[in-house]
Design a protein around this motif. Sequence first.
Motif, PDB file in Angstrom:
ATOM      1  N   ASP A   1      77.892 -32.579   8.926  1.00 29.30           N
ATOM      2  CA  ASP A   1      78.495 -33.740   9.004  1.00 29.30           C
ATOM      3  C   ASP A   1      77.668 -34.719   8.023  1.00 29.30           C
ATOM      4  O   ASP A   1      78.644 -35.647   7.575  1.00 29.30           O
ATOM      5  CB  ASP A   1      77.964 -34.352  10.552  1.00 29.30           C
TER       6      ASP A   1
ATOM      7  N   TYR B   1      79.621 -33.811   4.871  1.00 34.40           N
ATOM      8  CA  TYR B   1      81.221 -34.369   4.845  1.00 34.40           C
ATOM      9  C   TYR B   1      81.004 -35.823   4.663  1.00 34.40           C
ATOM     10  O   TYR B   1      82.115 -36.531   3.773  1.00 34.40           O
ATOM     11  CB  TYR B   1      81.689 -34.097   6.217  1.00 34.40           C
TER      12      TYR B   1
ATOM     13  N   LYS C   1      83.048 -37.732   1.527  1.00 34.71           N
ATOM     14  CA  LYS C   1      84.154 -38.468   1.897  1.00 34.71           C
ATOM     15  C   LYS C   1      83.863 -40.021   1.540  1.00 34.71           C
ATOM     16  O   LYS C   1      84.646 -40.772   0.818  1.00 34.71           O
ATOM     17  CB  LYS C   1      84.564 -38.624   3.496  1.00 34.71           C
TER      18      LYS C   1
ATOM     19  N   GLU D   1      86.088 -42.221  -1.110  1.00 38.05           N
ATOM     20  CA  GLU D   1      86.644 -43.471  -0.765  1.00 38.05           C
ATOM     21  C   GLU D   1      86.383 -44.631  -1.515  1.00 38.05           C
ATOM     22  O   GLU D   1      87.229 -45.674  -1.388  1.00 38.05           O
ATOM     23  CB  GLU D   1      86.494 -43.490   0.667  1.00 38.05           C
TER      24      GLU D   1
ATOM     25  N   ARG E   1      84.754 -29.165   3.941  1.00 40.34           N
ATOM     26  CA  ARG E   1      85.762 -29.667   5.051  1.00 40.34           C
ATOM     27  C   ARG E   1      86.552 -30.987   4.552  1.00 40.34           C
ATOM     28  O   ARG E   1      87.620 -31.234   4.644  1.00 40.34           O
ATOM     29  CB  ARG E   1      85.297 -29.821   6.149  1.00 40.34           C
ATOM     30  N   TYR E   2      85.901 -31.821   3.749  1.00 39.84           N
ATOM     31  CA  TYR E   2      86.515 -33.190   3.302  1.00 39.84           C
ATOM     32  C   TYR E   2      87.654 -32.781   2.376  1.00 39.84           C
ATOM     33  O   TYR E   2      88.781 -33.236   2.529  1.00 39.84           O
ATOM     34  CB  TYR E   2      85.491 -33.922   2.564  1.00 39.84           C
ATOM     35  N   TYR E   3      87.286 -31.639   1.538  1.00 42.26           N
ATOM     36  CA  TYR E   3      88.303 -31.378   0.231  1.00 42.26           C
ATOM     37  C   TYR E   3      89.310 -30.809   0.857  1.00 42.26           C
ATOM     38  O   TYR E   3      90.568 -31.237   0.490  1.00 42.26           O
ATOM     39  CB  TYR E   3      87.710 -30.586  -0.691  1.00 42.26           C
ATOM     40  N   ASP E   4      89.379 -30.155   1.932  1.00 41.88           N
ATOM     41  CA  ASP E   4      90.614 -29.320   2.467  1.00 41.88           C
ATOM     42  C   ASP E   4      91.300 -30.395   3.407  1.00 41.88           C
ATOM     43  O   ASP E   4      92.345 -30.339   3.154  1.00 41.88           O
ATOM     44  CB  ASP E   4      90.106 -28.237   3.667  1.00 41.88           C
ATOM     45  N   GLU E   5      90.533 -31.291   3.751  1.00 46.95           N
ATOM     46  CA  GLU E   5      91.305 -32.465   4.789  1.00 46.95           C
ATOM     47  C   GLU E   5      92.227 -33.450   3.777  1.00 46.95           C
ATOM     48  O   GLU E   5      93.287 -33.714   4.270  1.00 46.95           O
ATOM     49  CB  GLU E   5      90.326 -33.227   5.353  1.00 46.95           C
ATOM     50  N   ALA E   6      91.422 -33.428   2.635  1.00 47.47           N
ATOM     51  CA  ALA E   6      92.079 -34.266   1.651  1.00 47.47           C
ATOM     52  C   ALA E   6      93.248 -33.636   0.848  1.00 47.47           C
ATOM     53  O   ALA E   6      93.822 -34.354  -0.082  1.00 47.47           O
ATOM     54  CB  ALA E   6      90.843 -34.962   0.675  1.00 47.47           C
ATOM     55  N   GLY E   7      93.387 -32.247   0.862  1.00 49.14           N
ATOM     56  CA  GLY E   7      94.292 -31.507   0.056  1.00 49.14           C
ATOM     57  C   GLY E   7      94.037 -31.344  -1.320  1.00 49.14           C
ATOM     58  O   GLY E   7      94.791 -31.231  -2.095  1.00 49.14           O
TER      59      GLY E   7
ATOM     60  N   ARG F   1      84.276 -21.710  -2.604  1.00 48.77           N
ATOM     61  CA  ARG F   1      84.373 -21.696  -0.863  1.00 48.77           C
ATOM     62  C   ARG F   1      83.148 -20.981  -0.593  1.00 48.77           C
ATOM     63  O   ARG F   1      82.688 -19.932  -0.973  1.00 48.77           O
ATOM     64  CB  ARG F   1      85.519 -21.364  -0.535  1.00 48.77           C
TER      65      ARG F   1
END
Length: 317
Positions: A259, A262, A266, A270, A303-309, A317
């Motif tokens: 967490d 992440y 993130k 941002e 996890r962040y990079y996958d969420e951000a595409g 990985r």
Amino acid sequence: MKLFKGLALGAAVLALTATAQAQTRVTYKSAKTGTSYYQMAVQAAEAIKAASNGEIIVTVEESQGSVQNVMEASVRPGNYMFTTPPALVPLAQEGKAMFEGRANPRFDEIRALFPIPSLTMHFVTRVDANVAGFEDLKGKKILIGKGSFGAREGAKYLDLFGVKDDVELANVELSNAVSALKNGQIDGFVTSGSYPAPNVIEAAASVDVDIMSLSDDEIAQTKRTRIVIPAGTYTGQDADVATTSLPVVAYTTTQMDDDTAYAVTKSFWEEKAKLAKEAPWWAAVDPAMLELNTTKLHPGALRYYDEAGVAVPDSLR
């Protein structure tokens, strides 16, 4: 009345305790104070704090260099974050080069978070020295400094492109490069740093300078990463400059929980656009630079990079 005062005081203490417990503290080992990389660390720390609404507090520590940063990854507990060129991590894990005899199984716990501005080679010369390429350096007095990455690379390139014996190396500290250039004591200097580099900004504002551009073939021969310094980065720079760079990445270890990794990653991305407005060297940082890294990403960062595409190579990985 005393009872109410006591209850109020107790509630205040509990609130402060809860706030302290809610904050996550991260130690960021960067570079020597006064360097651009120390400034970057401070900027990134402030950005992460702002983006996390103060829930993540990053404390920046001075470092003597990338090797020290990597070495401390083997002994630091908890949320330890540091920067280093990607090539040093596998050397540490394999106990090679500067890590020979210093191997530690905890080096295998190192994980990547995000890229930061690369070390960028600058070959700066006076316009009246008429230097367009390495051949033109023959007979010139050039300052490359001592002990730094830029000094080592500068010496390597002079040798690689066959002008080593025809260039006079100035015995002047790199910190005096701008004044030496202005006074005509040298024809040029070599420096490395994220662009725009402060000493190059100062030089370009003080005297008419050229920044040498390398051909694609020359860059290939150096075995370094190609980078382009956009036109207009420095006073009088009317065209893009192609040169070489050494990528730099922010790392942590598996001791940082998912967490936190992440949230740190993130928060950095941002705030990246805002960082670039305040300090131009952040403008060159892009998620595509992840491909220059050779160490697996921290699961929280992934996890962040996958969420951000963001496209992430399978090797990370």
